[in-house]
Design a protein around this motif. Structure first.
Motif, PDB file in Angstrom:
ATOM      1  N   ARG A 164       1.107  -1.161   0.055  1.00  0.00           N
ATOM      2  CA  ARG A 164      -0.043   0.127   0.127  1.00  0.00           C
ATOM      3  C   ARG A 164       0.896   1.207  -0.026  1.00  0.00           C
ATOM      4  NH1 ARG A 164      -3.634  -1.930   3.264  1.00  0.00           N
ATOM      5  NH2 ARG A 164      -2.519  -0.774   5.370  1.00  0.00           N
ATOM      6  N   ILE A 165       2.122   1.165   0.738  1.00  0.00           N
ATOM      7  CA  ILE A 165       2.876   2.517   0.820  1.00  0.00           C
ATOM      8  C   ILE A 165       3.418   2.769  -0.582  1.00  0.00           C
ATOM      9  CG2 ILE A 165       5.029   3.087   1.765  1.00  0.00           C
ATOM     10  CD1 ILE A 165       4.226   1.487   4.349  1.00  0.00           C
ATOM     11  N   VAL A 166       3.850   1.727  -1.478  1.00  0.00           N
ATOM     12  CA  VAL A 166       4.308   2.123  -2.885  1.00  0.00           C
ATOM     13  C   VAL A 166       3.548   2.013  -3.793  1.00  0.00           C
ATOM     14  CG1 VAL A 166       6.541   1.064  -1.843  1.00  0.00           C
ATOM     15  CG2 VAL A 166       5.055  -0.412  -3.274  1.00  0.00           C
ATOM     16  N   GLY A 167       2.241   2.019  -3.270  1.00  0.00           N
ATOM     17  CA  GLY A 167       0.979   2.215  -4.374  1.00  0.00           C
ATOM     18  C   GLY A 167       0.845   1.097  -5.129  1.00  0.00           C
ATOM     19  N   ASN A 168       1.279  -0.255  -4.587  1.00  0.00           N
ATOM     20  CA  ASN A 168       1.221  -1.750  -5.527  1.00  0.00           C
ATOM     21  C   ASN A 168      -0.510  -2.295  -4.989  1.00  0.00           C
ATOM     22  OD1 ASN A 168       3.585  -1.643  -6.471  1.00  0.00           O
ATOM     23  ND2 ASN A 168       4.370  -3.060  -4.970  1.00  0.00           N
ATOM     24  N   PRO A 169      -0.902  -3.013  -6.021  1.00  0.00           N
ATOM     25  CA  PRO A 169      -2.041  -3.607  -5.562  1.00  0.00           C
ATOM     26  C   PRO A 169      -1.669  -4.783  -4.609  1.00  0.00           C
ATOM     27  CG  PRO A 169      -1.141  -4.682  -7.791  1.00  0.00           C
ATOM     28  CD  PRO A 169      -0.578  -3.301  -7.413  1.00  0.00           C
ATOM     29  N   ASP A 170      -2.821  -5.158  -3.910  1.00  0.00           N
ATOM     30  CA  ASP A 170      -2.492  -6.100  -2.805  1.00  0.00           C
ATOM     31  C   ASP A 170      -1.880  -7.486  -3.084  1.00  0.00           C
ATOM     32  OD1 ASP A 170      -3.770  -4.342  -1.022  1.00  0.00           O
ATOM     33  OD2 ASP A 170      -5.643  -5.280  -1.130  1.00  0.00           O
ATOM     34  N   HIS A 171      -2.104  -7.937  -4.458  1.00  0.00           N
ATOM     35  CA  HIS A 171      -1.546  -8.986  -4.761  1.00  0.00           C
ATOM     36  C   HIS A 171      -0.082  -9.214  -5.306  1.00  0.00           C
ATOM     37  CE1 HIS A 171      -1.443  -8.488  -9.136  1.00  0.00           C
ATOM     38  NE2 HIS A 171      -2.702  -7.541  -9.101  1.00  0.00           N
ATOM     39  N   ALA A 172       0.497  -8.078  -5.145  1.00  0.00           N
ATOM     40  CA  ALA A 172       1.936  -7.945  -5.751  1.00  0.00           C
ATOM     41  C   ALA A 172       2.773  -8.786  -4.676  1.00  0.00           C
ATOM     42  CB  ALA A 172       2.204  -6.415  -5.696  1.00  0.00           C
ATOM     43  N   ALA A 173       3.876  -9.399  -5.340  1.00  0.00           N
ATOM     44  CA  ALA A 173       5.086 -10.141  -4.211  1.00  0.00           C
ATOM     45  C   ALA A 173       5.815  -9.158  -3.956  1.00  0.00           C
ATOM     46  CB  ALA A 173       5.590 -11.120  -5.158  1.00  0.00           C
ATOM     47  N   VAL A 174       6.568  -9.600  -2.497  1.00  0.00           N
ATOM     48  CA  VAL A 174       7.424  -8.717  -2.031  1.00  0.00           C
ATOM     49  C   VAL A 174       8.364  -9.707  -1.437  1.00  0.00           C
ATOM     50  CG1 VAL A 174       5.481  -7.333  -1.255  1.00  0.00           C
ATOM     51  CG2 VAL A 174       6.397  -9.022   0.468  1.00  0.00           C
ATOM     52  N   ILE A 175       9.553  -9.287  -0.989  1.00  0.00           N
ATOM     53  CA  ILE A 175      10.371  -9.949  -0.324  1.00  0.00           C
ATOM     54  C   ILE A 175      10.450 -10.076   1.189  1.00  0.00           C
ATOM     55  CG2 ILE A 175      13.106 -10.536  -0.183  1.00  0.00           C
ATOM     56  CD1 ILE A 175      13.518  -8.838  -2.570  1.00  0.00           C
ATOM     57  N   LYS A 230      20.206   6.669   7.877  1.00  0.00           N
ATOM     58  CA  LYS A 230      19.264   5.876   8.428  1.00  0.00           C
ATOM     59  C   LYS A 230      17.736   6.426   7.717  1.00  0.00           C
ATOM     60  CE  LYS A 230      16.754   4.497  12.609  1.00  0.00           C
ATOM     61  NZ  LYS A 230      16.621   4.676  14.194  1.00  0.00           N
ATOM     62  N   VAL A 231      17.095   5.605   7.370  1.00  0.00           N
ATOM     63  CA  VAL A 231      15.860   5.865   6.723  1.00  0.00           C
ATOM     64  C   VAL A 231      14.589   5.217   7.868  1.00  0.00           C
ATOM     65  CG1 VAL A 231      16.658   6.376   4.451  1.00  0.00           C
ATOM     66  CG2 VAL A 231      15.783   4.134   5.002  1.00  0.00           C
ATOM     67  N   PRO A 232      13.399   5.933   7.439  1.00  0.00           N
ATOM     68  CA  PRO A 232      12.268   5.152   8.161  1.00  0.00           C
ATOM     69  C   PRO A 232      11.761   3.974   7.690  1.00  0.00           C
ATOM     70  CG  PRO A 232      11.603   7.132   7.042  1.00  0.00           C
ATOM     71  CD  PRO A 232      13.061   7.101   6.827  1.00  0.00           C
ATOM     72  N   ASP A 233      11.159   3.022   8.491  1.00  0.00           N
ATOM     73  CA  ASP A 233      10.174   2.104   7.880  1.00  0.00           C
ATOM     74  C   ASP A 233       8.923   2.474   7.962  1.00  0.00           C
ATOM     75  OD1 ASP A 233       9.653   2.145  10.680  1.00  0.00           O
ATOM     76  OD2 ASP A 233       9.918   0.129  11.147  1.00  0.00           O
ATOM     77  N   VAL A 281       9.907  -0.583   3.581  1.00  0.00           N
ATOM     78  CA  VAL A 281      10.188  -1.806   4.399  1.00  0.00           C
ATOM     79  C   VAL A 281       9.173  -1.548   5.868  1.00  0.00           C
ATOM     80  CG1 VAL A 281      11.720  -2.887   5.819  1.00  0.00           C
ATOM     81  CG2 VAL A 281      12.443  -1.799   3.512  1.00  0.00           C
ATOM     82  N   THR A 282       8.431  -2.939   5.871  1.00  0.00           N
ATOM     83  CA  THR A 282       7.568  -3.040   7.057  1.00  0.00           C
ATOM     84  C   THR A 282       7.971  -4.385   7.942  1.00  0.00           C
ATOM     85  OG1 THR A 282       5.745  -4.110   5.633  1.00  0.00           O
ATOM     86  CG2 THR A 282       5.775  -1.804   5.815  1.00  0.00           C
ATOM     87  N   GLY A 283       6.968  -4.630   8.823  1.00  0.00           N
ATOM     88  CA  GLY A 283       7.370  -5.567   9.753  1.00  0.00           C
ATOM     89  C   GLY A 283       8.128  -5.365  10.854  1.00  0.00           C
ATOM     90  N   LEU A 286       1.800   6.391  -0.165  1.00  0.00           N
ATOM     91  CA  LEU A 286       1.369   6.945   1.102  1.00  0.00           C
ATOM     92  C   LEU A 286       2.843   7.341   1.601  1.00  0.00           C
ATOM     93  CD1 LEU A 286      -1.066   4.401   2.199  1.00  0.00           C
ATOM     94  CD2 LEU A 286      -1.828   6.256   1.231  1.00  0.00           C
ATOM     95  N   LEU A 287       2.590   8.573   2.302  1.00  0.00           N
ATOM     96  CA  LEU A 287       3.668   9.068   3.020  1.00  0.00           C
ATOM     97  C   LEU A 287       4.097   8.228   4.276  1.00  0.00           C
ATOM     98  CD1 LEU A 287       2.897  12.872   2.368  1.00  0.00           C
ATOM     99  CD2 LEU A 287       4.635  11.112   1.088  1.00  0.00           C
ATOM    100  N   HIS A 288       3.030   7.729   5.005  1.00  0.00           N
ATOM    101  CA  HIS A 288       3.145   7.097   6.249  1.00  0.00           C
ATOM    102  C   HIS A 288       2.186   5.968   6.726  1.00  0.00           C
ATOM    103  CE1 HIS A 288       5.633   6.214   9.966  1.00  0.00           C
ATOM    104  NE2 HIS A 288       4.642   6.415  10.485  1.00  0.00           N
ATOM    105  N   GLU A 289       2.593   4.935   7.165  1.00  0.00           N
ATOM    106  CA  GLU A 289       1.563   4.037   7.881  1.00  0.00           C
ATOM    107  C   GLU A 289       2.367   3.694   9.296  1.00  0.00           C
ATOM    108  OE1 GLU A 289      -0.571   1.056   6.557  1.00  0.00           O
ATOM    109  OE2 GLU A 289      -1.599   2.218   4.891  1.00  0.00           O
ATOM    110  N   LYS A 290       1.367   3.119   9.854  1.00  0.00           N
ATOM    111  CA  LYS A 290       1.820   2.702  11.346  1.00  0.00           C
ATOM    112  C   LYS A 290       1.992   1.218  11.511  1.00  0.00           C
ATOM    113  CE  LYS A 290       0.227   6.618  14.051  1.00  0.00           C
ATOM    114  NZ  LYS A 290      -0.735   7.075  15.104  1.00  0.00           N
ATOM    115  N   CYS A 291       2.772   0.863  12.206  1.00  0.00           N
ATOM    116  CA  CYS A 291       3.011  -0.765  12.504  1.00  0.00           C
ATOM    117  C   CYS A 291       1.452  -0.970  13.232  1.00  0.00           C
ATOM    118  CB  CYS A 291       4.206  -1.010  13.327  1.00  0.00           C
ATOM    119  SG  CYS A 291       4.347  -2.828  13.439  1.00  0.00           S
ATOM    120  N   ALA A 292       1.021  -2.268  12.788  1.00  0.00           N
ATOM    121  CA  ALA A 292      -0.200  -2.757  13.148  1.00  0.00           C
ATOM    122  C   ALA A 292      -0.106  -3.395  14.556  1.00  0.00           C
ATOM    123  CB  ALA A 292      -0.829  -3.646  12.190  1.00  0.00           C
ATOM    124  N   GLN A 293       1.004  -3.638  14.822  1.00  0.00           N
ATOM    125  CA  GLN A 293       1.063  -4.338  16.203  1.00  0.00           C
ATOM    126  C   GLN A 293       2.382  -3.853  17.052  1.00  0.00           C
ATOM    127  OE1 GLN A 293       2.321  -8.549  15.836  1.00  0.00           O
ATOM    128  NE2 GLN A 293       2.524  -8.353  13.835  1.00  0.00           N
TER     129      GLN A 293
END
Length: 532
Positions: A272-283, A320-323, A302-304, A393-400
């Motif tokens: 979502r942050i980079v504007g991809n559809p939900d089904h896009a593959a990531v590493i 240093k860059v933000p997740d 980078v999330t998680g 998206l400029l920023h999202e919060k870690c969900a947990q």
């Protein structure tokens, strides 16, 4: 159909238990035929059917009432697929099986090749069919006391009341009586599995005939078009870096599980942050350690897990860059993801997605089935899938809140389906004591340990039955194994309960060395009463 029992599994699934394999096959075929709109998937086993349902559009009680209302004749005739499998009866355990039965080797071969076998269910590995027969030609054959570390693909074997053929080289404890040149599993065939639940199988004895080996067509993976330029070169991949997406669905009939990103929320947020559809593959990166070189301008996220993420811009000092934020990169930049100080798995999304071949509808690598995009290694190149993208998206919060080594993590559990197999004191103890996540944990399952193992009050052998992601299976040592995304579809040890669906992402981020405190999410449900 009478004599059905309904057992709780999770918020989106339940188990139907029947009297015998014949009733189980009849009900499974019937439910497959009528295609109830809210049954998502079914996993048949020896005398059970695991049913996944759409919990947003139906109530479990209504669905159970519907299944109870069905009228299925046990001897109902169906048009079923028939498969003939050539066998050379030369297995290393053939004489031992004859001794166990008190018959000649010729009699063993005669019984095996003159019985009409039914594929009761697919489990253990993709394409591995459990075949039984109402004639029970061998009674119950014991497994080996010490399993072999490697059994060759095509080996024909016996265990319990079943016969089966190993689809690939793998460990196993069945008694080997022969081999077949036919391929049980070929990802380039449609469908890949030669056997499907409900099919009938005849074994043809070719022991004295010239045999041949079927050599599968080797398909060279298509190379990226010459005009495409890679986005990244991987310099370091850490402990494990895998291409993952939302996973495979509707492949249980082939013996293939969902796999997919362990932390599905982190996957979605990265895309979502980079504007991809939900089904896009990531590493998916286990425990950090990723380093890559940028070969063309792009945007990543980078999330998680939480860790230091650094970028060296055009050979300059690392910054240093933000997740959970978009990171713009240019040719020549270096991106670093260090080991996490909280959580366990990072997710790296690239704007436009990752170009990779999909296997059975997904790019995800299944570590148990060894299916999908192979694990990434140093000097691999990453190409863009050039998917249609939306706004960044400029920023999202870690969900947990991410756990650190030594933390106690609270996790909700849905009890069932085999809670009654354990002593009441053990059930109390399960929730009272804390469970250590051991180093023997991976995408297949987390091995847990505590001072007081769980004790059974039912000591018989449980026939294999379907298991869900999050299932807490209890082997004889009384220490739970928590099944995760790459777990086998069926298991032979009783399941005390399952992690509530909304806590699976939390479990995916628990590093070894943490403690888990289980919380009881539900009472022991009697689904039969719930549906009245």
């Amino acid at each position: 159909m009478q004599n059905m029992r309904f057992l709780a599994v999770n918020l989106d699934s339940f188990l139907i238990e029947l009297n015998d394999p014949e009733h189980t096959v009849a009900l499974f075929r019937h439910l497959e035929t009528i295609k109830h709109p809210h049954i998502v998937e079914m996993i048949p086993a020896a005398t059970t059917i695991l049913v996944y349902f759409d919990r947003l559009n139906t109530e479990v009680s209504a669905l159970i009432r519907y299944i109870k209302s069905q009228r299925i004749e046990r001897q109902q005739r169906h048009s079923v697929a028939k498969v003939v499998i050539d066998v050379t009866y030369d297995g290393p355990d053939l004489h031992h099986v004859a001794e166990l039965l008190g018959v000649t080797v010729s009699e063993v071969i005669y019984r095996h090749s003159n019985t009409c076998w039914n594929v009761a269910f697919i489990g253990f590995a993709p394409g591995f069919g459990y075949l039984n027969s109402p004639d029970h030609p061998f009674g119950s054959i014991p497994r080996l006391s010490s399993p072999r570390k490697k059994i060759q693909a095509g080996s024909v074997a016996l265990a319990g009341e079943y016969t089966g053929i190993y689809p690939k080289d793998s460990p196993g404890g069945w008694q080997l009586i022969g081999s077949t040149p036919q391929q049980m599993w070929d990802i380039h065939r449609d469908p890949p599995a030669l056997l499907r639940a409900g099919a009938q199988v005849i074994f043809r004895d070719i022991t004295r005939q010239p045999s041949h080996v079927v050599v599968p067509e080797i398909k060279i993976p298509r190379q990226p078009e010459q005009h495409l330029q890679p986005v990244f070169e991987l310099l370091q991949t850490g402990l494990q870096s895998l291409v993952q997406d939302q996973g495979r669905t509707h492949q249980a009939a082939l013996g293939v599980g969902r796999s997919g990103a362990m932390d599905q929320t982190a996957l979605s947020q990265a895309n979502r942050i980079v504007g991809n559809p939900d089904h896009a593959a990531v590493i998916e990166i286990l425990n950090g350690g990723l380093k890559l070189k940028v070969l063309q301008s792009t945007v990543v996220a980078v999330t998680g897990a939480a860790s230091h993420i650094g970028v060296s811009y055009a050979g300059q000092a690392q910054v240093k860059v933000p997740d959970y934020s978009p990171i713009a990169l240019d040719c020549g930049d270096l991106l670093y993801i260090d080991s996490p100080h909280a959580g366990l798995r990072h997710y790296l999304a690239i704007r436009g997605g990752i170009k990779t071949e999909k296997i059975l509808g997904s790019a995800s690598f299944d570590t148990l089935a060894e299916l999908g995009t192979p694990p990434l290694k140093p000097h691999d190149f990453i190409y863009s899938a050039e998917l249609s993208v939306g706004s960044v998206l400029l920023h999202e919060k870690c969900a947990q809140q991410l756990p650190k080594i030594g933390d106690v993590v609270e996790v909700d559990v849905i009890l069932g389906p085999r809670t009654d197999w354990f002593e009441p004191e053990s059930l109390t103890q399960f929730f009272q004591q804390q469970w250590l996540v051991t180093q023997e944990s991976n995408r297949i399952g987390l091995r847990l340990s505590a001072g007081l193992p769980l004790k059974r009050q039912i000591h018989g052998e449980l026939a294999s039955e379907g298991t869900c992601t999050g299932a807490l299976q209890i082997p004889p040592n009384g220490q739970p194994v928590l099944f995760m995304n790459d777990h086998p579809l069926t298991g032979g040890y009783p399941v005390l309960g399952a992690i509530a669906i909304d806590h699976l992402d939390r479990v995916a981020q628990i590093p070894p060395g943490c403690l888990i405190q289980f919380r009881q999410k539900s009472e022991i449900l009697d689904l039969d009463k719930e549906s009245t």
